[in-house]
Write a protein that holds these residues in place. Structure first.
Motif, PDB file in Angstrom:
ATOM      1  N   THR A  18      38.649  39.132  41.598  1.00 27.98           N
ATOM      2  CA  THR A  18      39.389  37.587  41.886  1.00 27.98           C
ATOM      3  C   THR A  18      40.997  38.088  42.063  1.00 27.98           C
ATOM      4  O   THR A  18      41.577  39.959  41.724  1.00 27.98           O
ATOM      5  CB  THR A  18      39.689  37.119  40.078  1.00 27.98           C
ATOM      6  OG1 THR A  18      40.134  37.884  39.208  1.00 27.98           O
ATOM      7  CG2 THR A  18      37.825  37.179  39.953  1.00 27.98           C
ATOM      8  N   VAL A  72      44.429  49.539  44.834  1.00 27.92           N
ATOM      9  CA  VAL A  72      45.102  50.022  45.518  1.00 27.92           C
ATOM     10  C   VAL A  72      43.383  50.640  46.934  1.00 27.92           C
ATOM     11  O   VAL A  72      42.409  49.957  46.757  1.00 27.92           O
ATOM     12  CB  VAL A  72      44.888  51.388  45.043  1.00 27.92           C
ATOM     13  CG1 VAL A  72      46.094  51.828  44.392  1.00 27.92           C
ATOM     14  CG2 VAL A  72      42.922  51.903  44.457  1.00 27.92           C
ATOM     15  N   TYR A  97      42.747  55.439  36.973  1.00 27.79           N
ATOM     16  CA  TYR A  97      42.620  54.007  37.588  1.00 27.79           C
ATOM     17  C   TYR A  97      41.623  53.482  37.015  1.00 27.79           C
ATOM     18  O   TYR A  97      39.953  54.200  37.656  1.00 27.79           O
ATOM     19  CB  TYR A  97      43.158  53.929  38.882  1.00 27.79           C
ATOM     20  CG  TYR A  97      42.831  52.957  38.976  1.00 27.79           C
ATOM     21  CD1 TYR A  97      44.555  52.497  39.139  1.00 27.79           C
ATOM     22  CD2 TYR A  97      42.256  52.255  40.569  1.00 27.79           C
ATOM     23  CE1 TYR A  97      44.396  50.597  39.706  1.00 27.79           C
ATOM     24  CE2 TYR A  97      42.385  50.655  41.167  1.00 27.79           C
ATOM     25  CZ  TYR A  97      43.929  50.471  40.589  1.00 27.79           C
ATOM     26  OH  TYR A  97      43.385  48.847  41.138  1.00 27.79           O
ATOM     27  N   GLU A 151      38.442  43.860  24.803  1.00 28.44           N
ATOM     28  CA  GLU A 151      37.422  45.238  25.098  1.00 28.44           C
ATOM     29  C   GLU A 151      38.151  46.601  25.513  1.00 28.44           C
ATOM     30  O   GLU A 151      37.489  47.078  26.064  1.00 28.44           O
ATOM     31  CB  GLU A 151      36.208  44.037  26.540  1.00 28.44           C
ATOM     32  CG  GLU A 151      37.266  43.635  27.018  1.00 28.44           C
ATOM     33  CD  GLU A 151      37.749  42.785  28.083  1.00 28.44           C
ATOM     34  OE1 GLU A 151      38.182  42.123  27.183  1.00 28.44           O
ATOM     35  OE2 GLU A 151      38.635  42.381  29.317  1.00 28.44           O
TER      36      GLU A 151
HETATM   37  C1  LIG Z   1      32.181  46.531  43.650  1.00 34.18           C
HETATM   38  C2  LIG Z   1      33.667  46.607  42.977  1.00 34.18           C
HETATM   39  C3  LIG Z   1      34.967  47.192  43.442  1.00 34.18           C
HETATM   40  C4  LIG Z   1      36.389  47.331  43.326  1.00 34.18           C
HETATM   41  N1  LIG Z   1      37.320  47.796  44.732  1.00 34.18           N
HETATM   42  C5  LIG Z   1      38.949  47.745  44.341  1.00 34.18           C
HETATM   43  C6  LIG Z   1      39.827  48.781  44.755  1.00 34.18           C
HETATM   44  O1  LIG Z   1      38.923  48.491  46.494  1.00 34.18           O
HETATM   45  N2  LIG Z   1      40.966  48.655  44.810  1.00 34.18           N
HETATM   46  C7  LIG Z   1      40.864  48.278  43.331  1.00 34.18           C
HETATM   47  O2  LIG Z   1      42.685  48.300  43.611  1.00 34.18           O
HETATM   48  N3  LIG Z   1      40.012  48.473  42.548  1.00 34.18           N
HETATM   49  C8  LIG Z   1      39.341  47.687  43.132  1.00 34.18           C
HETATM   50  N4  LIG Z   1      37.814  47.560  41.711  1.00 34.18           N
HETATM   51  C9  LIG Z   1      38.679  47.350  40.609  1.00 34.18           C
HETATM   52  C10 LIG Z   1      38.911  45.897  40.606  1.00 34.18           C
HETATM   53  O3  LIG Z   1      40.125  45.691  40.279  1.00 34.18           O
HETATM   54  C11 LIG Z   1      38.848  45.892  38.731  1.00 34.18           C
HETATM   55  O4  LIG Z   1      37.401  46.120  38.290  1.00 34.18           O
HETATM   56  C12 LIG Z   1      39.651  44.180  39.079  1.00 34.18           C
HETATM   57  O5  LIG Z   1      39.371  44.174  37.615  1.00 34.18           O
HETATM   58  C13 LIG Z   1      38.808  42.785  38.848  1.00 34.18           C
HETATM   59  O6  LIG Z   1      38.938  41.927  38.607  1.00 34.18           O
HETATM   60  P1  LIG Z   1      37.830  40.712  38.538  1.00 34.18           P
HETATM   61  O7  LIG Z   1      38.452  39.444  37.714  1.00 34.18           O
HETATM   62  O8  LIG Z   1      37.512  40.552  39.799  1.00 34.18           O
HETATM   63  O9  LIG Z   1      37.023  41.095  37.065  1.00 34.18           O
HETATM   64  P2  LIG Z   1      36.162  40.632  36.240  1.00 34.18           P
HETATM   65  O10 LIG Z   1      35.348  41.900  35.375  1.00 34.18           O
HETATM   66  O11 LIG Z   1      36.643  39.040  35.388  1.00 34.18           O
HETATM   67  O12 LIG Z   1      37.786  40.822  34.739  1.00 34.18           O
HETATM   68  C14 LIG Z   1      38.266  42.711  35.156  1.00 34.18           C
HETATM   69  C15 LIG Z   1      39.404  42.333  33.925  1.00 34.18           C
HETATM   70  O13 LIG Z   1      40.679  42.152  34.346  1.00 34.18           O
HETATM   71  C16 LIG Z   1      40.996  41.423  33.205  1.00 34.18           C
HETATM   72  N5  LIG Z   1      41.289  40.289  34.605  1.00 34.18           N
HETATM   73  C17 LIG Z   1      40.783  38.852  35.357  1.00 34.18           C
HETATM   74  N6  LIG Z   1      41.630  37.692  35.635  1.00 34.18           N
HETATM   75  C18 LIG Z   1      42.628  37.728  35.611  1.00 34.18           C
HETATM   76  C19 LIG Z   1      43.966  37.573  35.089  1.00 34.18           C
HETATM   77  N7  LIG Z   1      43.867  35.699  36.000  1.00 34.18           N
HETATM   78  N8  LIG Z   1      45.375  37.852  35.005  1.00 34.18           N
HETATM   79  C20 LIG Z   1      44.861  38.695  34.733  1.00 34.18           C
HETATM   80  N9  LIG Z   1      44.175  39.805  33.362  1.00 34.18           N
HETATM   81  C21 LIG Z   1      42.807  39.343  35.044  1.00 34.18           C
HETATM   82  C22 LIG Z   1      41.112  41.149  32.616  1.00 34.18           C
HETATM   83  O14 LIG Z   1      41.836  42.061  31.807  1.00 34.18           O
HETATM   84  C23 LIG Z   1      40.109  41.451  32.789  1.00 34.18           C
HETATM   85  O15 LIG Z   1      38.717  41.623  31.411  1.00 34.18           O
HETATM   86  C24 LIG Z   1      36.601  46.985  42.709  1.00 34.18           C
HETATM   87  C25 LIG Z   1      35.809  46.649  41.292  1.00 34.18           C
HETATM   88  C26 LIG Z   1      34.399  46.247  42.407  1.00 34.18           C
HETATM   89  C27 LIG Z   1      33.623  46.216  40.714  1.00 34.18           C
END
Ligand SMILES: Cc1cc2nc3c(=O)[nH]c(=O)nc-3n(C[C@H](O)[C@H](O)[C@H](O)COP(=O)(O)OP(=O)(O)OC[C@H]3O[C@@H](n4cnc5c(N)ncnc54)[C@H](O)[C@@H]3O)c2cc1C
Length: 360
Positions: A13, A23, A316, A354
């Motif tokens: 997201t 990054v 990170y 968490e």
């Molecule tokens: C397969 C994979 C590939 C990835 N590749 C990269 C990459 O290339 N570069 C990089 O920088 N990172 C990468 N990440 C890390 C990613 O940016 C983080 O895991 C991020 O938290 C994912 O957000 P999410 O909402 O999809 O996940 P979720 O598990 O839903 O959210 C994780 C946490 O993010 C915070 N969050 C979520 N939504 C919001 C919101 N709307 N406002 C404020 N806080 C919020 C909350 O603290 C939440 O607990 C990767 C992760 C995965 C699993």
């Protein structure tokens, strides 16, 4: 139109990525995803909806970017865009020497955007790891690379790309840049793809990897470790990590590429090392349920090595469990500011418990 700086994997997201940093291989030039944000709508822990930007409620704006979801929930982001390039020339160059790889990477990220590549990443190929990516390499190319890998203990890959609209200009640019790099002669491979195909490359590779695995994909674990390592210690870090990993024999991808610190905004919550150039080192392990603990232990050994040897790396996507570790992670100045912001915007510590930053 397209974002200036993309993460490697698209199925995340926007809010979650901005709450960490965002990054990928365009950070050296455009900064992390948070650097391109112009305005946010945030619902704070007090339940207030606030529109913020560098000019309006800038404390909340900077605090939320890289703020690990601690101050508010991002519900809208206005992000700076640029025209989408028609095509991408995507290259992979092989190295058998770590210092040649890093000095080429450091040279490339020092170039101005008009003369250099638009994307710079790299990988460490561990333990004679075979190249297996039919979406990029032909069978003959993969065989030739794997023969080279068998001959050398260590293999490294420099991954770069140029975004372009006109083929004649890109040929000239790439030719000029390749002449200045010291990859193994004859081991540069390239492919022209659409912008979307390039941005979606990790998903495509991941799908291929999953389909060729003997294990049920739902049983696979990902004990990842992501670190920002200062340039001055990257050689020591590499030697230490390689020694630790030799005993563990892990599977997965190890990304390694440098970034320029002046592309990061010091006022944002996201934490980076205190050096002009630092490396993103991403141990993206793939493990079964049986061996993930070994990999976690390996990750902890790498962190222990950094601690003992005074390598001032910053995690990170950190998963600390104690407040002391978080305080050390942020450093005195950022920790104090982050605590004050938490008091102002989420005084009851309702958001993202968490993370164990303010709730343990
Ligand atoms: C397969 C994979 C590939 C990835 N590749 C990269 C990459 O290339 N570069 C990089 O920088 N990172 C990468 N990440 C890390 C990613 O940016 C983080 O895991 C991020 O938290 C994912 O957000 P999410 O909402 O999809 O996940 P979720 O598990 O839903 O959210 C994780 C946490 O993010 C915070 N969050 C979520 N939504 C919001 C919101 N709307 N406002 C404020 N806080 C919020 C909350 O603290 C939440 O607990 C990767 C992760 C995965 C699993």
């Amino acid at each position: 139109m397209s974002m200036r700086s993309w993460v490697d994997y698209l199925y995340l997201t926007v809010g979650g990525t901005l709450s960490n940093g965002g990054v990928g291989g365009m950070v050296f030039q455009h900064g992390p995803m948070v650097s391109s944000v112009l305005e946010l709508d945030v619902i704070t822990g007090k339940g207030e909806m606030v529109t913020c930007s560098p000019e309006l409620h800038s404390d909340l704006f900077n605090g939320v970017l890289g703020g690990l979801g601690q101050l508010g929930i991002i519900t809208r982001a206005r992000i700076s865009l640029r025209p989408t390039p028609a095509k991408v020339r995507w290259l992979r160059l092989f190295y058998t020497d770590f210092d040649s790889l890093t000095s080429d990477q450091e040279f490339l990220i020092s170039l101005r955007d008009t003369v250099g590549f638009d994307y710079v990443e790299g990988q460490v190929l561990l333990n004679h790891q075979q190249v297996d990516d039919p979406n990029f390499f032909s069978i003959e190319e993969a065989e030739r690379i794997n023969q080279l890998t068998a001959e050398f203990n260590a293999m490294y890959l420099l991954e770069v790309a140029v975004f372009f609209d006109s083929t004649s200009l890109v040929d000239q640019k790439v030719e000029g840049l390749l002449q200045r790099l010291s990859f193994v002669p004859g081991f540069a491979f390239s492919k022209d793809v659409s912008h979307l195909e390039f941005l979606n490359r990790v998903y495509t590779e991941e799908e291929h990897r999953k389909s060729s695995m003997a294990v049920d994909p739902s049983k696979i674990r990902h004990p990842w470790l992501n670190l920002f390592v200062p340039k001055s210690r990257i050689r020591d870090f590499q030697t230490g990590a390689e020694g630790i990993l030799q005993n563990i024999n892990p599977t997965g991808v190890v990304l390694l590429y440098p970034m320029n610190r002046n592309r990061w905004n010091e006022n944002m919550t996201v934490v980076v090392p205190d050096e002009d150039v630092f490396y993103s080192v991403e141990f993206l392990w793939t493990s079964t349920e049986q061996d993930w603990k070994n990999l976690e232990a390996g990750n902890n050994e790498i962190l222990g090595f950094c601690h003992r040897q005074g390598v001032q790396a910053k995690q990170y996507l950190a998963h600390y469990k104690s407040r002391t570790d978080w305080m050390e992670h942020f450093g005195e100045v950022k920790w104090k500011r982050f605590m004050q912001l938490k008091q102002t915007y989420d005084p009851k510590a309702l958001l993202s418990p968490e993370q164990h930053i303010f709730t343990n």
